[in-house]
Write a protein that holds these residues in place. Structure first.
Motif, PDB file in Angstrom:
ATOM      1  N   VAL A  88       0.842  -1.193   0.000  1.00 57.98           N
ATOM      2  CA  VAL A  88       0.000   0.000   0.000  1.00 57.98           C
ATOM      3  C   VAL A  88       0.878   1.244   0.000  1.00 57.98           C
ATOM      4  O   VAL A  88       2.047   1.208   0.385  1.00 57.98           O
ATOM      5  N   THR A 134      -0.302   4.185   1.501  1.00 58.59           N
ATOM      6  CA  THR A 134      -0.557   4.789   2.814  1.00 58.59           C
ATOM      7  C   THR A 134      -0.962   3.689   3.778  1.00 58.59           C
ATOM      8  O   THR A 134      -1.621   2.717   3.376  1.00 58.59           O
ATOM      9  N   SER A 171      -2.819   1.324   6.443  1.00 53.22           N
ATOM     10  CA  SER A 171      -4.224   1.027   6.693  1.00 53.22           C
ATOM     11  C   SER A 171      -4.635   1.525   8.069  1.00 53.22           C
ATOM     12  O   SER A 171      -3.819   1.615   8.989  1.00 53.22           O
ATOM     13  N   ALA A 172      -5.918   1.821   8.194  1.00 53.26           N
ATOM     14  CA  ALA A 172      -6.433   2.293   9.481  1.00 53.26           C
ATOM     15  C   ALA A 172      -6.545   1.131  10.460  1.00 53.26           C
ATOM     16  O   ALA A 172      -6.672  -0.030  10.063  1.00 53.26           O
ATOM     17  N   THR A 173      -6.499   1.423  11.737  1.00 56.21           N
ATOM     18  CA  THR A 173      -6.686   0.410  12.771  1.00 56.21           C
ATOM     19  C   THR A 173      -8.176   0.142  12.911  1.00 56.21           C
ATOM     20  O   THR A 173      -8.949   1.033  13.196  1.00 56.21           O
ATOM     21  N   ASP A 174      -8.594  -1.102  12.695  1.00 57.41           N
ATOM     22  CA  ASP A 174      -9.993  -1.450  12.891  1.00 57.41           C
ATOM     23  C   ASP A 174     -10.103  -2.908  13.302  1.00 57.41           C
ATOM     24  O   ASP A 174      -9.134  -3.657  13.274  1.00 57.41           O
ATOM     25  N   ARG A 192      -9.088  -6.527  11.191  1.00 60.88           N
ATOM     26  CA  ARG A 192      -7.757  -6.969  10.798  1.00 60.88           C
ATOM     27  C   ARG A 192      -7.487  -8.365  11.345  1.00 60.88           C
ATOM     28  O   ARG A 192      -7.808  -8.663  12.487  1.00 60.88           O
ATOM     29  N   TYR A 202      -1.770  -9.628  10.866  1.00 59.23           N
ATOM     30  CA  TYR A 202      -1.902  -9.054   9.517  1.00 59.23           C
ATOM     31  C   TYR A 202      -0.654  -8.229   9.218  1.00 59.23           C
ATOM     32  O   TYR A 202      -0.182  -7.452  10.046  1.00 59.23           O
ATOM     33  N   GLU A 237       1.529  -5.792   6.227  1.00 61.43           N
ATOM     34  CA  GLU A 237       1.498  -5.058   4.969  1.00 61.43           C
ATOM     35  C   GLU A 237       2.818  -4.313   4.779  1.00 61.43           C
ATOM     36  O   GLU A 237       3.508  -3.983   5.751  1.00 61.43           O
ATOM     37  N   VAL A 289       4.297  -0.896   3.398  1.00 57.05           N
ATOM     38  CA  VAL A 289       3.917   0.476   3.074  1.00 57.05           C
ATOM     39  C   VAL A 289       5.047   1.113   2.264  1.00 57.05           C
ATOM     40  O   VAL A 289       6.208   1.110   2.698  1.00 57.05           O
ATOM     41  N   TRP A 298       0.033  -6.019  12.480  1.00 56.51           N
ATOM     42  CA  TRP A 298      -1.047  -5.714  13.420  1.00 56.51           C
ATOM     43  C   TRP A 298      -1.205  -6.863  14.414  1.00 56.51           C
ATOM     44  O   TRP A 298      -1.460  -7.998  14.025  1.00 56.51           O
ATOM     45  N   TRP A 308      -0.118  -1.742  16.345  1.00 57.77           N
ATOM     46  CA  TRP A 308       0.705  -1.867  15.146  1.00 57.77           C
ATOM     47  C   TRP A 308       2.178  -1.864  15.540  1.00 57.77           C
ATOM     48  O   TRP A 308       2.583  -1.125  16.435  1.00 57.77           O
TER      49      TRP A 308
END
Length: 345
Positions: A299, A301, A303-306, A309, A313, A315, A317, A329, A336
């Motif tokens: 990605v 930017t 990812s948002a914390t929600d 996930r 997880y 990713e 960046v 995460w 994170w």
């Protein structure tokens, strides 16, 4: 009709290479295998891709939806060439070395995933010296994984159920697997009987809604649900199949959760019973290679914390004009963690 060919540059893994022939644009449906040059390749066909394999020598027409298994035992460097004629409407990609990649020969059904796999093969070839150096430029073979299954024992009872669940306990350490088929033993149903088919996270959020892209087949005792390649077996996740009306399913008194690496339960009856479920692993590249986008998204930017996930997880960046970094995460802790990458010198 056009003439084309499939090439195998090495012996296939145990169990052969399994390809799905589907009646849709861009597949091998309607093609005729004319013959085989070079080391012999055994051609076998099955209606479900797991059992009932029957061998047919060329010429053989691929005029029905089926599964094709290719088995080569010869370990020499000679290339096996499978000659075939295909409808003029067939779509394909070439890798620059004369190898044809057709929709029916890859473990992924969508264009984006097909492109990602083609890119991975090119990366592997470049790493082996396929351009300007030694080594082989042949693409690696595909292999069928073992998958996951529930080992059921004890008294069998036919029960009316509303929902099937497959859960992965947090205590199990087995690695997740990319799955392309769900096999439910002792139950016959189709898409008209199913209301929901999805994978959910430990927080309850949907990770993958599979019903819209699923296809259903069955034999005298089992139902086979073909799905897009989906990562399953992540700890605390759950696969759910919910039926529109109660369905007769064979249930068993106990199961071997340690051997199966997962557990099942059912709704609409006494708790604690098990259902015979197997998750077939999708074909993957036999040779080691880069992490695929299916395993780790890239990605621009973060990812948002929600809450949806997955546990652990990960990713990559890649922010424009800045150093890339890995993010992980940690779901139980809700945190994170970051690892910044530095340029090589």
């Amino acid at each position: 009709m056009t003439s084309t060919q499939i090439m195998l540059a090495q012996a296939t893994p145990p169990g052969g290479v399994i390809l799905r022939v589907r009646n849709q644009p861009g597949s091998l449906f309607g093609a005729t295998i004319e013959g085989i040059d070079g080391p012999n390749v055994t051609l076998e066909f099955s209606s479900n891709g797991t059992s009932g394999w029957n061998a047919f020598p060329p010429p053989v027409a691929l005029s029905t939806e089926t599964y094709l298994r290719l088995t080569r035992t010869d370990t020499s460097s000679a290339v096996s060439t499978i000659r075939l004629t295909a409808p003029t409407g067939i779509t394909a990609l070439t890798d620059g070395n004369g190898y044809l990649s057709i929709e029916g020969l890859t473990p992924v059904p969508t264009g984006a995933q097909h492109t990602a796999l083609a890119g991975r093969v090119m990366t592997l070839e470049a790493g082996s010296g396929g351009s300007g150096g030694g080594g082989s430029s042949a693409p690696p073979a595909l292999q069928q994984g073992q998958g996951l299954a529930v080992a059921v024992t004890g008294t069998m009872t036919v029960r009316q159920i509303n929902t099937l669940y497959a859960q992965w306990p947090s205590t199990v350490s087995a690695a997740p697997t990319v799955v392309d088929q769900i096999i439910v033993g002792g139950a016959l149903f189709d898409e008209n009987n199913v209301t929901y088919l999805y994978l959910s996270s430990e927080g309850g959020a949907t990770v993958a809604d599979l019903l819209s892209e699923a296809t259903f087949t069955k034999d005298s005792t089992n139902t086979y649900i073909n799905i897009p390649p989906t990562l399953m077996g992540v700890q605390s996740e759950q696969l759910t199949i919910e039926f529109a009306a109660p369905l007769s399913v064979r249930t068993y008194a106990t199961q071997n959760a340690a051997a199966s690496r997962m557990r099942t339960r059912y709704a609409g009856g006494a708790t604690g019973s098990s259902v015979d479920i197997a998750l077939r692993a999708a074909p993957g590249l036999a040779a080691p290679g880069p992490i695929s986008p299916m395993s780790m998204p890239v990605v621009f930017t973060p990812s948002a914390t929600d809450y949806d996930r997955r546990h652990s997880y990960t990713e990559l960046v890649v922010p424009p004009g800045a150093a890339p970094y890995l993010r992980v995460w940690d779901s139980p802790g809700g945190q994170w963690y970051r690892l910044t990458l530095t340029a090589e010198t």
